[in-house]
Structures are given as C-alpha cells and as structure tokens.
Design a protein around this motif. Structure first.
Motif, PDB file in Angstrom:
ATOM      1  N   ARG A   1       0.789  -1.157  -0.088  1.00  0.00           N
ATOM      2  CA  ARG A   1       0.026   0.013  -0.034  1.00  0.00           C
ATOM      3  C   ARG A   1       0.738   1.216   0.004  1.00  0.00           C
ATOM      4  NH1 ARG A   1      -1.641   3.865   3.160  1.00  0.00           N
ATOM      5  NH2 ARG A   1      -0.840   3.198   4.848  1.00  0.00           N
ATOM      6  N   SER A   2       0.364   2.329  -0.831  1.00  0.00           N
ATOM      7  CA  SER A   2       0.984   3.522  -0.779  1.00  0.00           C
ATOM      8  C   SER A   2      -0.137   4.597  -0.623  1.00  0.00           C
ATOM      9  CB  SER A   2       1.826   3.862  -1.847  1.00  0.00           C
ATOM     10  OG  SER A   2       2.238   5.016  -1.784  1.00  0.00           O
TER      11      SER A   2
ATOM     12  N   CYS B   1       1.087   5.470  17.919  1.00  0.00           N
ATOM     13  CA  CYS B   1       0.340   7.004  17.710  1.00  0.00           C
ATOM     14  C   CYS B   1      -0.594   6.626  16.612  1.00  0.00           C
ATOM     15  CB  CYS B   1       1.106   8.002  17.631  1.00  0.00           C
ATOM     16  SG  CYS B   1       2.889   7.922  18.513  1.00  0.00           S
ATOM     17  N   ARG B   2      -1.802   7.373  16.586  1.00  0.00           N
ATOM     18  CA  ARG B   2      -2.552   7.349  15.473  1.00  0.00           C
ATOM     19  C   ARG B   2      -1.802   8.046  14.160  1.00  0.00           C
ATOM     20  NH1 ARG B   2      -5.346  12.778  15.012  1.00  0.00           N
ATOM     21  NH2 ARG B   2      -4.655  14.297  16.349  1.00  0.00           N
ATOM     22  N   PRO B   3      -2.109   7.762  13.119  1.00  0.00           N
ATOM     23  CA  PRO B   3      -1.312   8.134  11.928  1.00  0.00           C
ATOM     24  C   PRO B   3      -1.308   9.847  11.443  1.00  0.00           C
ATOM     25  CG  PRO B   3      -3.283   7.264  11.117  1.00  0.00           C
ATOM     26  CD  PRO B   3      -3.453   7.038  12.597  1.00  0.00           C
TER      27      PRO B   3
ATOM     28  N   TYR C   1       4.799  14.567   2.869  1.00  0.00           N
ATOM     29  CA  TYR C   1       4.983  13.378   4.103  1.00  0.00           C
ATOM     30  C   TYR C   1       3.519  13.317   4.825  1.00  0.00           C
ATOM     31  CZ  TYR C   1       6.019  11.316   8.650  1.00  0.00           C
ATOM     32  OH  TYR C   1       6.290  10.803   9.784  1.00  0.00           O
ATOM     33  N   ALA C   2       2.733  14.380   4.894  1.00  0.00           N
ATOM     34  CA  ALA C   2       1.623  14.295   5.680  1.00  0.00           C
ATOM     35  C   ALA C   2       0.540  13.372   4.852  1.00  0.00           C
ATOM     36  CB  ALA C   2       0.800  15.747   5.734  1.00  0.00           C
ATOM     37  N   ASP C   3       0.787  13.590   3.591  1.00  0.00           N
ATOM     38  CA  ASP C   3      -0.229  12.967   2.777  1.00  0.00           C
ATOM     39  C   ASP C   3       0.093  11.229   2.862  1.00  0.00           C
ATOM     40  OD1 ASP C   3      -1.692  15.008   1.729  1.00  0.00           O
ATOM     41  OD2 ASP C   3      -0.284  15.006  -0.024  1.00  0.00           O
TER      42      ASP C   3
ATOM     43  N   GLU D   1      -1.319  10.268   6.491  1.00  0.00           N
ATOM     44  CA  GLU D   1      -2.492  10.607   6.866  1.00  0.00           C
ATOM     45  C   GLU D   1      -3.706   9.807   6.143  1.00  0.00           C
ATOM     46  OE1 GLU D   1      -2.874  14.604   7.977  1.00  0.00           O
ATOM     47  OE2 GLU D   1      -1.088  14.829   9.323  1.00  0.00           O
ATOM     48  N   HIS D   2      -3.288   9.857   4.854  1.00  0.00           N
ATOM     49  CA  HIS D   2      -4.126   9.374   4.069  1.00  0.00           C
ATOM     50  C   HIS D   2      -4.422   7.820   3.685  1.00  0.00           C
ATOM     51  CE1 HIS D   2      -4.530  13.816   1.752  1.00  0.00           C
ATOM     52  NE2 HIS D   2      -4.942  13.792   2.946  1.00  0.00           N
ATOM     53  N   SER D   3      -4.743   7.229   4.816  1.00  0.00           N
ATOM     54  CA  SER D   3      -4.723   5.928   4.791  1.00  0.00           C
ATOM     55  C   SER D   3      -6.147   5.490   4.970  1.00  0.00           C
ATOM     56  CB  SER D   3      -3.876   5.152   6.067  1.00  0.00           C
ATOM     57  OG  SER D   3      -4.219   3.874   6.263  1.00  0.00           O
TER      58      SER D   3
END
Length: 267
Positions: free
Chosen positions: A52-53, A99-101, A132-134, A137-139
């Motif tokens: 996954r990416s 931790c949460r993503p 990096y945030a993408d 956090e985009h999971s």
C-alpha cells in the motif's frame, strides 16, 4: 445493508528505470483502495504480494523480470541472531509508543535526515511536509505510527530516533515505511530494532506475520530483509520458507523471549 462488492479496476504504469537493479526497467500494476471495503481489499491483495501507498495498492509487473519477491517474517518462530541480540541489549531503554497516523514536524525532520544519509537523490528526496502528511494521514485502512524515543529526562519526552508507518492487516503487520537516525553513534541497528519490535507486536496480538515488502536478490539495499528468520517468500505456488544459496535458514535453537525481556518498553 452492506454495499455490493465491486471488483477493483487495475492499471499499469509506464516503464521507468529500476531503483534496485542496474540497466532494468520497472513497471507496476495498481488499483485504488477506497470505500468501506478498502481494508478487506488491502488484506486480500497483501496476501498476493501487493503493497500500500496512501490510497493505492500496487505490485511490480515488470516485463521479463521477477526479481522483486514479497517476503514476510513468521512472527511466532522468529529467533534473533547474535548481532540482533546485541542490538536489542544496546537499545533496551528506548521508549516505544504507537500513535494515530498523524504527521508531525519532528517526524518529518527525522525523515529528511534519514533520506539525506541513506537515500540521497532517491525518489523521496524531494518530499516536502505536505507530501509526508499525505503519506501518513491518507490511509483508507487501519494504520498507525510507531515512535522510538530516547529515555525521558526531567519530565520531558526523549528525542525521536525512529518511526514506522504500519498497517494492521487481518494476518499480520505490514511495515509501510520506516526511518531512523542512521548516524546515531551510540545506537547502532535502529532499523533492526524497529523490525524486531514489530515482530514482538505481531506476536503479542496473535498475528502470524510481519510483512517487509519486497526483497530483491542481488540488491545490497534489500539484503537486510532476509536476516529475520524464518521468513517466507511469495512464489508461483504461494508462500514458502525462503531457502537459497544466499539466504539459508537453520532451525531455531532458542526462543525470542530470551532477548524480548530486555526490551522494557514492549512488555
């Protein structure tokens, strides 16, 4: 009412230079992960070698080449070698937390130092804070960040020295991307510690495997992945223990608990 399952649509990328083997071209097949069934689809595709990416699942589909092999550690039977046991003892005081993503500047700065030291000029070298945030956090699936820190002192959190973005799948933990302070003179083997920590985490919750992505025989960058035994590789007939002339496997002689007890923060 459960929404009807829709068979995913798959696409193929254009050929591009292979980052692992010289004079070869890579190509990937991929599909989108979205909706209520994203986790189920990701689990199913993970068992047949996809990674996954963000919201995409992909796997190599290179013309005339099958060097990229999916590998996963058999968590319950893992036995560390002498070097790995020494690294555990050296890093037994690390404070580890899941931790949460959510991306932080501290994580991003550590990533930048890691990429500059280990992968200068690589595909992620130009990643900015938004990228990096993408990534983190985009999971669309169950993901978390595991942080590895120096011991807290005087009520202040210790320095971040490692992190890993991880997916929890139905049959294991999938290490999406890990990074660490590779120039920390007093803490050798942080990358190995991160992998062994994930093996412990999988065992603690009854998950049989830790997915390490692709191993490429003959690529020095990928050689570390087959040091965690027993390890299975995905071949034409399914998953099987990896045994070859470059990565032979000997039956375990002692249990991992001998050194796991020294990883205080993981008890």
């Amino acid at each position: 009412m459960t929404a009807p399952f829709r068979f995913p649509r798959f696409f193929v990328t254009s050929p591009s230079p292979c980052p692992y083997l010289p004079d070869r071209q890579e190509r990937k097949v991929f599909t989108e992960l979205r909706g209520e069934q994203a986790s189920d689809l990701n689990d199913a595709l993970g068992r047949i070698g996809f990674r996954r990416s963000q919201s995409v699942a992909y796997r190599p589909s290179c013309a005339g080449c099958s060097a990229c092999v999916s590998v996963r550690v058999v968590a319950a039977d893992f036995v560390p070698n002498a070097t790995q046991r020494k690294q555990v003892r050296k890093n037994a005081d690390l404070e580890v937390s899941a931790c949460r993503p959510w991306a932080t500047d501290e994580q991003f700065q550590l990533l930048r130092r890691y990429l500059a030291a280990r992968h200068p000029g690589g595909g992620m070298a130009d990643m900015d804070e938004g990228d990096y945030a993408d990534m983190v956090e985009h999971s669309p699936v169950n993901s978390f960040i595991v942080e590895y820190r120096e011991p807290s002192r005087h009520g202040e959190r210790g320095k971040l020295v490692g992190a890993c973005l991880t997916d929890q799948q139905a049959d294991g933990l999938s290490m999406i991307y890990s990074f660490f302070d590779s120039e920390h003179a007093e803490r050798p083997g942080l990358g190995n510690i991160i992998i062994m920590d994930h093996i412990l985490r999988a065992r603690a919750v009854g998950l049989p495997y830790v997915y390490l992505g692709y191993w490429v025989k003959g690529s020095p960058r990928m050689a570390y992945k087959v040091r965690y035994r027993p390890i299975e590789a995905l071949g034409p007939t399914g998953w099987a223990l990896l045994v070859d002339e470059d990565a032979s496997y000997s039956p375990p002689t002692e249990k991992y608990e001998v050194v796991a007890e020294q990883m205080v923060s993981l008890r």
